[in-house]
Design an enzyme around this catalytic site. Sequence first.
Site, mmCIF file in Angstrom:
data_model
loop_
_atom_site.group_PDB
_atom_site.id
_atom_site.type_symbol
_atom_site.label_atom_id
_atom_site.label_comp_id
_atom_site.label_asym_id
_atom_site.label_seq_id
_atom_site.Cartn_x
_atom_site.Cartn_y
_atom_site.Cartn_z
ATOM 1 N N HIS A 1 0.830 -1.212 0.000
ATOM 2 C CA HIS A 1 0.000 0.000 0.000
ATOM 3 C C HIS A 1 0.859 1.254 0.000
ATOM 4 O O HIS A 1 2.031 1.228 0.346
ATOM 5 C CB HIS A 1 -0.928 0.016 1.221
ATOM 6 C CG HIS A 1 -0.187 0.102 2.530
ATOM 7 N ND1 HIS A 1 0.412 -0.986 3.131
ATOM 8 C CD2 HIS A 1 0.070 1.154 3.333
ATOM 9 C CE1 HIS A 1 0.995 -0.605 4.252
ATOM 10 N NE2 HIS A 1 0.818 0.692 4.395
ATOM 11 N N ASP B 1 0.463 4.900 1.852
ATOM 12 C CA ASP B 1 -0.333 5.342 2.992
ATOM 13 C C ASP B 1 -1.411 6.357 2.605
ATOM 14 O O ASP B 1 -1.152 7.306 1.855
ATOM 15 C CB ASP B 1 0.573 5.998 4.050
ATOM 16 C CG ASP B 1 1.450 4.972 4.763
ATOM 17 O OD1 ASP B 1 1.046 3.805 4.859
ATOM 18 O OD2 ASP B 1 2.538 5.367 5.217
ATOM 19 N N HIS C 1 4.647 0.100 0.345
ATOM 20 C CA HIS C 1 5.365 -0.703 1.342
ATOM 21 C C HIS C 1 4.461 -1.799 1.894
ATOM 22 O O HIS C 1 3.244 -1.780 1.701
ATOM 23 C CB HIS C 1 5.956 0.179 2.443
ATOM 24 C CG HIS C 1 4.956 1.069 3.112
ATOM 25 N ND1 HIS C 1 4.523 2.257 2.568
ATOM 26 C CD2 HIS C 1 4.278 0.931 4.275
ATOM 27 C CE1 HIS C 1 3.638 2.822 3.371
ATOM 28 N NE2 HIS C 1 3.459 2.031 4.414
ATOM 29 N N ARG D 1 4.641 6.647 13.805
ATOM 30 C CA ARG D 1 4.699 7.287 12.476
ATOM 31 C C ARG D 1 4.247 8.740 12.543
ATOM 32 O O ARG D 1 3.223 9.038 13.162
ATOM 33 C CB ARG D 1 3.819 6.527 11.485
ATOM 34 C CG ARG D 1 4.015 6.991 10.053
ATOM 35 C CD ARG D 1 3.172 6.175 9.088
ATOM 36 N NE ARG D 1 1.875 6.802 8.886
ATOM 37 C CZ ARG D 1 0.828 6.193 8.315
ATOM 38 N NH1 ARG D 1 0.909 4.932 7.924
ATOM 39 N NH2 ARG D 1 -0.312 6.836 8.151
HETATM 40 C C1 OGA Z 1 3.175 2.452 8.072
HETATM 41 C C2 OGA Z 1 3.262 1.015 7.842
HETATM 42 C C3 OGA Z 1 5.034 -0.469 8.220
HETATM 43 C C4 OGA Z 1 5.656 -1.152 9.382
HETATM 44 O O1 OGA Z 1 3.743 2.933 9.050
HETATM 45 O O2 OGA Z 1 2.569 3.128 7.251
HETATM 46 O O3 OGA Z 1 2.682 0.491 6.935
HETATM 47 O O4 OGA Z 1 6.659 -1.820 9.146
HETATM 48 N N1 OGA Z 1 4.096 0.416 8.666
HETATM 49 O O5 OGA Z 1 5.166 -1.039 10.502
HETATM 50 MN MN MN Z 2 1.757 2.058 5.709
#
Ligand code: OGA
Ligand code: MN
Length: 277
Positions: free
Chosen positions: A97, A99, A253, A268
């Site tokens: 995805h 974000d 990711h 995040r």
């Molecule tokens: C994000 C996500 C990836 C992770 O923070 O957007 O998808 O490794 N995390 O936690």
């Molecule tokens: Mn993400």
Amino acid sequence: MPLTLEPITPALGAVVQGVDLSQPLDAAAFAAVEAALLEHQVLFFRDQDITQAQQRDFAARFGPLHVHPIYPHSDEFAEIMILDTDLNDLADNALWHSDVSFSETPPLGSVLAARVLPDVGGDTLWTSATAAYAALPEPIKQMLAGLTATHDLAKSFPAERFGADPEARAQLERAKQNNPPVTHPIVRTHPVTGLKAIYVSEGFTTHINGLPQDVSDSLLSLLFRHVVRPEFTMRWRWRAGDVALWDNRITQHFAVDDYRPHRRVMHRATVIGDRPF
Ligand code: OGA
Ligand code: MN
């Protein structure tokens, strides 16, 4: 100390040395980080000892910060989103995805800090949607030009995941009302580099507008598979103190969900971007 970069794969990713994110970066250091991000799409900073405020302040250098409609945030800062396996089912992150593409103005980037890690597992993969676009055959590029797709929060946050808890269900309903499905071009152009990137992802893209659902499904499946071919990707094995910064406009990711029942906590800070074009 000048910044040095160690690329991870030809497609994307670099480890940055010579930057201390606990200090405000001066204009030259920040410009160097911005340039490195444009070139490598995902940057990793090792051995960072940063507070939530420092993480937020670093992210805020890139633009206004986003507050997620569903995930919890820190008590101190609404802009620090918490991904904690003790608090949430993070199944939607174990899916390729970009974000918050369900927003009209999806994030330009995210700053992710590892807070609690399993001993092994919990890696994250990124893929370069510009490298993937560049590798498409010309007739396919021509076919995609001008097409748009619908992105819907509900695809990654299905009601079943919220169980019977009425409060969680109500929050999901509010999030859906405040974030109705949006339309974005299937191929977007990076506003700074001008590079084109595939901008559909398994996480949030539900259909290609104006096509019958079966045709849309076939085309999306082709694109979802193409965009994550190994040569466009990299995989990061987290260490305590790691901070990642990615350009969310042109990468996708995937958080590997292979470490249960161990706990994993990430923080995040998410920078709001422009409307894709
Ligand atoms: C994000 C996500 C990836 C992770 O923070 O957007 O998808 O490794 N995390 O936690
Ligand atoms: Mn993400």
